[in-house]
Design an enzyme around this catalytic site. Structure first.
Site, short mmCIF file in Angstrom:
data_model
loop_
_atom_site.label_atom_id
_atom_site.label_comp_id
_atom_site.label_asym_id
_atom_site.label_seq_id
_atom_site.Cartn_x
_atom_site.Cartn_y
_atom_site.Cartn_z
N GLU A 1 -44.37 -89.64 42.39
CA GLU A 1 -44.78 -90.56 41.32
C GLU A 1 -45.85 -89.95 40.41
O GLU A 1 -46.72 -89.23 40.90
CB GLU A 1 -45.36 -91.83 41.99
N HIS B 1 -50.70 -89.19 40.67
CA HIS B 1 -51.75 -89.73 39.81
C HIS B 1 -52.00 -88.93 38.53
O HIS B 1 -53.15 -88.73 38.12
CB HIS B 1 -53.05 -89.90 40.59
N ASN C 1 -57.22 -103.69 35.18
CA ASN C 1 -58.30 -103.16 36.02
C ASN C 1 -59.35 -102.41 35.19
O ASN C 1 -59.04 -101.43 34.52
CB ASN C 1 -57.65 -102.19 37.04
N TYR D 1 -59.16 -90.33 45.41
CA TYR D 1 -58.66 -91.67 45.10
C TYR D 1 -57.35 -91.92 45.85
O TYR D 1 -56.48 -91.06 45.90
CB TYR D 1 -58.43 -91.78 43.60
N ARG E 1 -41.68 -97.65 37.13
CA ARG E 1 -42.85 -98.08 37.91
C ARG E 1 -43.69 -99.16 37.25
O ARG E 1 -44.82 -99.42 37.69
CB ARG E 1 -43.75 -96.84 38.13
N ARG F 1 -46.02 -94.70 51.45
CA ARG F 1 -46.61 -93.71 50.57
C ARG F 1 -47.61 -92.91 51.39
O ARG F 1 -48.36 -93.48 52.19
CB ARG F 1 -47.31 -94.42 49.40
N ASP G 1 -54.59 -104.57 42.35
CA ASP G 1 -55.06 -105.08 41.05
C ASP G 1 -53.97 -105.84 40.31
O ASP G 1 -54.22 -106.41 39.25
CB ASP G 1 -55.69 -103.97 40.18
N GLU H 1 -46.44 -96.77 35.69
CA GLU H 1 -47.39 -97.86 35.95
C GLU H 1 -48.37 -98.07 34.80
O GLU H 1 -48.90 -99.16 34.65
CB GLU H 1 -48.12 -97.66 37.28
N HIS I 1 -44.67 -101.74 40.24
CA HIS I 1 -46.07 -101.47 40.61
C HIS I 1 -46.64 -102.67 41.37
O HIS I 1 -46.54 -103.79 40.88
CB HIS I 1 -46.83 -101.26 39.29
N ASP J 1 -47.88 -90.19 45.44
CA ASP J 1 -48.38 -90.47 44.09
C ASP J 1 -49.25 -89.30 43.61
O ASP J 1 -50.28 -89.01 44.21
CB ASP J 1 -49.22 -91.77 44.14
N TRP K 1 -56.16 -88.24 36.04
CA TRP K 1 -55.93 -88.68 37.42
C TRP K 1 -54.98 -89.84 37.41
O TRP K 1 -54.76 -90.43 36.37
CB TRP K 1 -57.23 -89.07 38.12
N GLU L 1 -43.63 -101.72 45.72
CA GLU L 1 -44.93 -101.33 46.28
C GLU L 1 -45.64 -102.57 46.83
O GLU L 1 -45.64 -103.63 46.19
CB GLU L 1 -45.79 -100.69 45.19
N HIS M 1 -49.10 -98.23 52.03
CA HIS M 1 -49.92 -97.05 51.73
C HIS M 1 -50.52 -96.47 53.00
O HIS M 1 -51.49 -97.03 53.52
CB HIS M 1 -51.07 -97.43 50.82
C1 CS2 Z 1 -51.71 -96.65 42.08
C2 CS2 Z 1 -52.52 -97.83 41.57
O1 CS2 Z 1 -50.38 -98.24 43.14
C3 CS2 Z 1 -50.40 -97.14 42.65
O2 CS2 Z 1 -49.44 -96.41 42.59
O3 CS2 Z 1 -51.49 -95.65 41.18
O4 CS2 Z 1 -53.26 -98.31 42.63
C4 CS2 Z 1 -53.44 -97.55 40.40
O5 CS2 Z 1 -54.33 -96.55 40.70
C5 CS2 Z 1 -54.20 -98.80 40.04
O6 CS2 Z 1 -53.30 -99.80 39.71
C6 CS2 Z 1 -55.14 -98.56 38.87
O7 CS2 Z 1 -55.64 -99.76 38.43
MG MG Z 2 -49.47 -94.96 41.18
#
Ligand code: CS2
Ligand code: MG
Length: 415
Positions: free
Chosen positions: A249, A225, A37, A159, A296, A147, A329, A275, A325, A223, A415, A352, A122
């Protein structure tokens, strides 16, 4: 069976994807996801300029040898670009091998250990009422784990939280974890503002509201982040203990493995991370010291099916489970690869699942299903995903970036 050609398809059906298609001399094709991404073209170049020339003429069945040849042979090991490229080659070769065997990939990985993979969706809202609506809608759509992300009072967009009303419409929201263009249309990251203290004060009240409304059964995840320091994360983990999270997470930045020691010493909230990792070595301290509960990584970013299987088998030695993950993306090809592993490995935890945009599914024809809260990769030979070149050509690449986080005084923040 020799590799005759390998093509890289870059397409943007709702968001950017990089896909490798390997074709063998007897006409079999395999797909691999190489999407990184915001850095898509770097992986395309790595594949086109450096890997594809090495692949032509190789025996398509020699997956382990090809993986080692690309990983050890390069001298420059690891890193997200390298490992996404190797992952795509590896996944495409597994797709081919399973098609040659006439079996879905999970059969080659040992066969099904379960009926399907428990998926988490989500749920998000800018405030608590909007979040509760989103939880309700996801439950109606069949999700059995969620989540939970919300806005923070005093902050603007956050985000992972849907930015317009309608977030309750489960499975039909694709704009809350976007790679975006800045408001003036240039390909620059959007800037968001962050305040960890405000977040730490707010989050327990959110989980209190969700548990109050939906009871103790529903598995809830969150999450972080990478936004907290170890001591902040330890405090959050403790303050969330009454709400029995499935996991917390990415509490701290992933590259600092020993940060997890302090968090672990202070809270029994289960921890998930990885991730942004790209090799099993990134987990060495985390696994050997039993600092986490869930792995993850994505097949797409951690070296493919071969590397992920080894990572999950290693995690099993330490009682750690999978939580692969699966944001949008990760292309449907990467998602399918994850689902075959989810079905096969013993130490599956959760998967996920952020449903893809319909435009994405027009380009990638999938055979996986979501029913009764469980994902299943389907029974088609191989991964069970095909790419429609004509549809892909209708969605050319568009530069887009993930947002950047800054504190109120302008300092760039994790983040
Ligand atoms: C996020 C992702 O899925 C998750 O847990 O953290 O959406 C992440 O932000 C993206 O993969 C970033 O490209
Ligand atoms: Mg994540």
């Amino acid at each position: 069976m020799k590799i005759a050609s390998a093509d890289i398809i870059v397409t943007s059906p709702g968001r950017n994807f990089v896909t490798l298609r390997i074709t063998t001399d007897d006409g079999l094709t395999g797909l691999g996801d190489a999407t990184l991404n915001g850095r898509e073209l770097a992986v395309r170049s790595y594949l086109a300029d450096h890997l594809v020339p090495l692949l032509i003429g190789r025996d398509a069945h020699r997956i382990e040898d090809t993986w080692q040849y690309l990983y050890r042979g390069a001298y420059w090991r690891r890193g997200p670009v390298t490992m996404a490229a190797i992952a795509a080659v590896d996944t495409a070769l597994w797709d081919i091998k399973a098609k040659a065997a006439g079996m879905p990939l999970y059969q080659l990985l040992g066969g099904a250990s379960r009926r399907g993979a428990l998926a988490y969706g989500h749920a998000s809202g800018r405030d608590v009422p909007e979040l509760l609506d989103s939880v309700r809608a996801h439950l109606e759509a069949g999700y059995r784990a969620l989540r939970i992300q919300t806005g923070v009072p005093g902050l603007g967009t956050v985000y992972g939280v849907a930015t317009s009303s309608g977030s309750g419409d489960a499975g039909a929201r694709y704009d809350y974890e976007p790679a975006r263009r800045a408001a003036d249309g240039r390909a620059l990251p959007v800037v968001e503002t962050w305040d960890t203290r405000a977040y730490l004060r707010h989050l327990p009240t959110v989980f209190e509201a969700v548990r109050h409304e939906f009871g103790p059964e529903l598995p809830l995840l969150h999450d972080g982040h990478h936004r907290m320091t170890p001591v902040q994360a330890a405090r959050l983990g403790k303050s969330l203990e009454p709400y029995d999270l499935f996991w917390l997470e990415d509490a701290t930045p992933g590259e600092d493995q020993t940060a997890l020691r302090l968090i672990r010493q202070h809270t029994t909230t289960p921890l998930a991370i990885g991730e942004v990792f790209n090799t099993a070595q990134d987990y060495q301290t985390l696994l050997s010291e039993r600092l986490i509960d869930y792995v993850r990584s994505a097949v797409t970013h951690a070296g493919g099916v071969t590397a992920m299987r080894k990572l999950l088998d290693t995690a099993a030695l330490f009682g750690v489970k999978s939580g692969l993950h699966g944001p949008t993306d990760i292309s449907p090809v990467g998602m399918a690869a994850a689902l075959h592993l989810d079905l096969a490995v013993h130490n599956f935890g959760i998967q996920e699942y952020m449903a893809h945009d319909p435009r994405t599914l027009e380009v990638f024809r999938t055979s996986f299903t979501f029913a009764d809260g469980l994902l299943h990769p389907g029974e088609n030979p191989g991964l069970g995903v095909e790419l429609d070149d004509e549809a892909a050509a209708g969605y050319p690449y568009e530069p887009a970036y993930l947002p950047v986080n800054r504190l109120a005084d302008g300092t760039v923040h994790d983040w």
